[in-house]
Design an enzyme around this catalytic site. Structure first.
Site, PDB file in Angstrom:
ATOM      1  N   ASP A  72     -40.514 -24.764  34.537  1.00  0.00           N
ATOM      2  CA  ASP A  72     -41.291 -23.735  34.043  1.00  0.00           C
ATOM      3  C   ASP A  72     -41.583 -23.906  32.395  1.00  0.00           C
ATOM      4  O   ASP A  72     -40.950 -24.930  31.906  1.00  0.00           O
ATOM      5  CB  ASP A  72     -40.543 -22.416  34.551  1.00  0.00           C
ATOM      6  CG  ASP A  72     -39.130 -22.600  33.855  1.00  0.00           C
ATOM      7  OD1 ASP A  72     -38.819 -23.334  33.023  1.00  0.00           O
ATOM      8  OD2 ASP A  72     -38.153 -21.921  34.669  1.00  0.00           O
ATOM      9  N   ASP A  74     -41.176 -22.172  28.599  1.00  0.00           N
ATOM     10  CA  ASP A  74     -40.437 -21.120  27.824  1.00  0.00           C
ATOM     11  C   ASP A  74     -41.247 -21.307  26.543  1.00  0.00           C
ATOM     12  O   ASP A  74     -41.723 -22.434  26.036  1.00  0.00           O
ATOM     13  CB  ASP A  74     -38.866 -21.269  27.692  1.00  0.00           C
ATOM     14  CG  ASP A  74     -38.340 -21.106  29.085  1.00  0.00           C
ATOM     15  OD1 ASP A  74     -38.285 -20.318  29.941  1.00  0.00           O
ATOM     16  OD2 ASP A  74     -37.665 -22.248  29.477  1.00  0.00           O
ATOM     17  N   ASP A 149     -28.164 -23.456  23.637  1.00  0.00           N
ATOM     18  CA  ASP A 149     -26.867 -23.963  24.059  1.00  0.00           C
ATOM     19  C   ASP A 149     -26.585 -25.576  23.746  1.00  0.00           C
ATOM     20  O   ASP A 149     -25.734 -25.897  23.062  1.00  0.00           O
ATOM     21  CB  ASP A 149     -26.680 -23.596  25.605  1.00  0.00           C
ATOM     22  CG  ASP A 149     -28.145 -24.032  26.463  1.00  0.00           C
ATOM     23  OD1 ASP A 149     -28.798 -24.457  25.935  1.00  0.00           O
ATOM     24  OD2 ASP A 149     -27.949 -23.671  27.825  1.00  0.00           O
TER      25      ASP A 149
HETATM   26  P1  ATP Z   1     -34.474 -25.044  33.455  1.00  0.00           P
HETATM   27  O1  ATP Z   1     -35.500 -24.079  33.200  1.00  0.00           O
HETATM   28  O2  ATP Z   1     -34.771 -26.418  33.972  1.00  0.00           O
HETATM   29  O3  ATP Z   1     -33.294 -24.264  34.228  1.00  0.00           O
HETATM   30  P2  ATP Z   1     -34.024 -24.507  30.613  1.00  0.00           P
HETATM   31  O4  ATP Z   1     -33.410 -25.323  29.668  1.00  0.00           O
HETATM   32  O5  ATP Z   1     -35.439 -24.360  30.393  1.00  0.00           O
HETATM   33  O6  ATP Z   1     -33.965 -25.390  31.927  1.00  0.00           O
HETATM   34  P3  ATP Z   1     -33.914 -21.571  30.926  1.00  0.00           P
HETATM   35  O7  ATP Z   1     -32.706 -21.036  31.554  1.00  0.00           O
HETATM   36  O8  ATP Z   1     -35.176 -21.647  31.386  1.00  0.00           O
HETATM   37  O9  ATP Z   1     -33.345 -23.240  30.903  1.00  0.00           O
HETATM   38  O10 ATP Z   1     -33.761 -21.238  29.169  1.00  0.00           O
HETATM   39  C1  ATP Z   1     -34.592 -21.584  28.397  1.00  0.00           C
HETATM   40  C2  ATP Z   1     -33.945 -22.066  27.111  1.00  0.00           C
HETATM   41  O11 ATP Z   1     -33.317 -20.889  26.680  1.00  0.00           O
HETATM   42  C3  ATP Z   1     -32.974 -23.311  27.285  1.00  0.00           C
HETATM   43  O12 ATP Z   1     -33.433 -24.603  26.962  1.00  0.00           O
HETATM   44  C4  ATP Z   1     -32.119 -22.835  25.954  1.00  0.00           C
HETATM   45  O13 ATP Z   1     -32.760 -23.468  24.795  1.00  0.00           O
HETATM   46  C5  ATP Z   1     -31.791 -21.394  26.094  1.00  0.00           C
HETATM   47  N1  ATP Z   1     -30.778 -20.868  26.922  1.00  0.00           N
HETATM   48  C6  ATP Z   1     -31.009 -20.699  28.251  1.00  0.00           C
HETATM   49  N2  ATP Z   1     -29.595 -20.086  28.455  1.00  0.00           N
HETATM   50  C7  ATP Z   1     -28.860 -19.857  27.715  1.00  0.00           C
HETATM   51  C8  ATP Z   1     -27.619 -19.884  27.114  1.00  0.00           C
HETATM   52  N3  ATP Z   1     -26.837 -19.031  28.285  1.00  0.00           N
HETATM   53  N4  ATP Z   1     -26.990 -19.932  26.088  1.00  0.00           N
HETATM   54  C9  ATP Z   1     -27.946 -20.470  25.023  1.00  0.00           C
HETATM   55  N5  ATP Z   1     -29.171 -20.775  25.165  1.00  0.00           N
HETATM   56  C10 ATP Z   1     -29.745 -20.648  26.439  1.00  0.00           C
HETATM   57 MG    MG Z   2     -36.711 -23.120  31.428  1.00  0.00          MG
END
Ligand code: ATP
Ligand code: MG
Length: 460
Positions: A72, A74, A149
């Site tokens: 996805d 962001d 994170d």
């Molecule tokens: P995926 O979508 O593959 O699970 P992602 O890294 O994109 O991985 P998301 O949950 O979509 O994870 O979150 C988008 C972004 O927001 C992350 O890449 C990170 O930068 C930030 N993020 C998400 N959750 C947290 C958290 N618990 N603490 C700090 N930053 C976070």
């Molecule tokens: Mg994501």
């Protein structure tokens, strides 16, 4: 020249941080804008045209850099949620803990978040363990990067310039295959214990070694996961189980001591002797499906993970003389209820799980009108796949699975013939198998469990 200009802009934007970000040009990172979702690029350009900073951030950039297809997209922006909402007709503000905007474009949903400020005790509401409950203080891009994170998750891609802005050496960490926490890992886990599960998931999915500073505190801090709301844990577990690397993730969770006593589901998966083969087989199947780009049904997955709990209770109830069907329903409700205290399985998924379980005894009825009705059931295919897993794990005879496969694909005459040749109702293959003499054979020739089951799961 452009670089100089950008530096100037970022210095202004990032004045709260002493850090200057690295600007990595496309010649170095190789990601072209057409590799990203066109909807996400469009969201960025609309925001930029309206005077806001906007970047694709997080998983999509990280995944492309490691040769994965983004799941996805962001977007991070300097616009407030209300400003974003006003610019996109198909959008809505969601979230309480952190407000974000979902912008819908075709079938895609882009998650747009406003740059966040670094925590300070005045802006963030926390629980008694330090977990951040609510925080909607906005900041600049440098602060936003510091709030993320892991360094590999704090990469901002500008689709207009095809440049990556890297505040925390995330690109270098990716090259060195290291998952490094931004800031002090202990403090970051206290703010949000789910980051421990995320560390395990990203480590497994991206084949990154978790930096010792981030790995070491996990064991001692794992109990903080107990305070995380059940709905959030469910979301995170679902992501982990559907990551295409569930087997690896769960082995890691066990190695880190993250499963014990925390999530009843994980205790069930990792500590039950009975269903172990079945569960690992189901997880391997799921991983394979994800890797082949096929869809995974959360209902099916959770039905497999919890099946042996249900089975044990069901057998116990039948042993006490309870009639089979009501006993099964009691067992199903009991198991789901026990899970839901810690892991909020959504109502829709719970419905799917029950449907698959409830159809299992109906495969034993191979006479009259029942089989004709069963194959017309919309959940038949999922229930049959489930039945096959049961057979592959050695719980029941493969003969039953093959019979149904035959029956479902046969013409009317062939179906009548199969019905006439089938054993009487209630003579389930399991029961018949128990009575079988050593060296005896099943009526229709029992097939051995698949080789992957026979030898594949030792040592997990
Ligand atoms: P995926 O979508 O593959 O699970 P992602 O890294 O994109 O991985 P998301 O949950 O979509 O994870 O979150 C988008 C972004 O927001 C992350 O890449 C990170 O930068 C930030 N993020 C998400 N959750 C947290 C958290 N618990 N603490 C700090 N930053 C976070
Ligand atoms: Mg994501």
């Amino acid at each position: 020249m452009i670089r100089k200009l950008l530096r100037k802009v970022f210095r202004r934007a990032g004045s709260a941080s002493p850090q200057q970000p690295a600007l990595i040009p496309v010649e170095q990172h190789g990601i072209r804008r057409d590799q990203l979702s066109q909807a996400a690029c469009k969201v960025c350009s609309v925001l930029q045209e309206n005077g806001h900073a906007a970047y694709i951030v997080g998983g999509a950039v990280r995944d492309l850099l490691t040769g994965h297809t983004p799941k996805d997209h962001d977007v991070a922006t300097s616009a407030t949620p209300e400003e974003v909402r006003a610019l996109f007709r198909r959008s809505r503000i969601i979230g309480r803990r952190f407000k974000i905007v979902h912008v819908m474009s075709g079938r895609e949903t882009i998650e747009v978040s406003t740059f966040r400020a670094c925590h300070d005790d005045d802006t963030a509401e926390t629980d008694e363990h330090g977990r951040v409950l609510r925080d909607n203080a906005y900041g600049n891009q440098a602060e936003d990067a510091t709030r993320r994170d892991f360094t590999v998750n704090a990469l901002y891609y500008d689709p207009g310039r095809e440049t990556i802005i890297d505040y925390h050496h995330g690109v270098a960490d990716l090259r060195q295959k290291t998952l490094r926490m931004i800031g002090d890992p202990r403090a970051r886990y206290r703010e949000d214990p789910v980051r421990m599960l995320r560390a395990v998931r990203f480590g497994a999915k991206l084949d990154l070694a978790i930096d010792p500073a981030a790995r070491n505190p996990i064991r001692e801090m794992s109990s903080l996961l107990e305070n995380v709301p059940a709905a959030r844990l469910f979301d995170e577990m679902l992501k982990l189980l559907c990551s295409g690397h569930a087997v690896k993730c769960l082995k890691e969770l066990r190695a880190e001591g993250l499963h014990h006593g925390l999530l009843p589901l994980l205790d069930v998966i990792l500590e039950q002797p009975l269903g172990e083969r079945f569960v690992w087989l189901a997880l391997e199947n799921t991983d394979e499906r994800v890797r082949q780009g096929k869809s995974v049904s959360p209902g099916f997955l959770f039905a497999t993970l919890l099946w042996h709990e249900v089975l044990a209770d069901w057998e116990a109830r039948k042993g006490k003389g309870e009639p089979a069907q009501p006993a099964l329903f009691e067992a199903m409700d009991g198991v789901l209820e026990a899970q839901s205290r810690k892991l909020a399985i959504t109502r829709r998924i719970a419905g799917d799980i029950k449907e698959i379980w409830a159809l299992q005894p109906r495969f034993d009825k191979r006479n009259g009108k029942a089989p004709w009705r069963l194959i017309e059931n919309p959940a038949y295919r999922a229930a049959w796949d489930f039945l096959r897993l049961r057979a592959q794990s050695g719980e029941i005879a493969m003969e039953l699975v093959d019979w149904w496969q035959h029956f479902a694909h046969a013409g009317p005459d062939e179906r009548e013939r199969l019905l006439a040749a089938a054993p009487a109702a209630g003579a389930s293959p399991r029961k018949r198998r128990r009575r079988r003499k050593p060296g005896g054979r099943e009526q229709n020739g029992e097939r051995q469990a698949s080789p992957s089951v026979a030898g594949g799961n030792e040592g997990i």
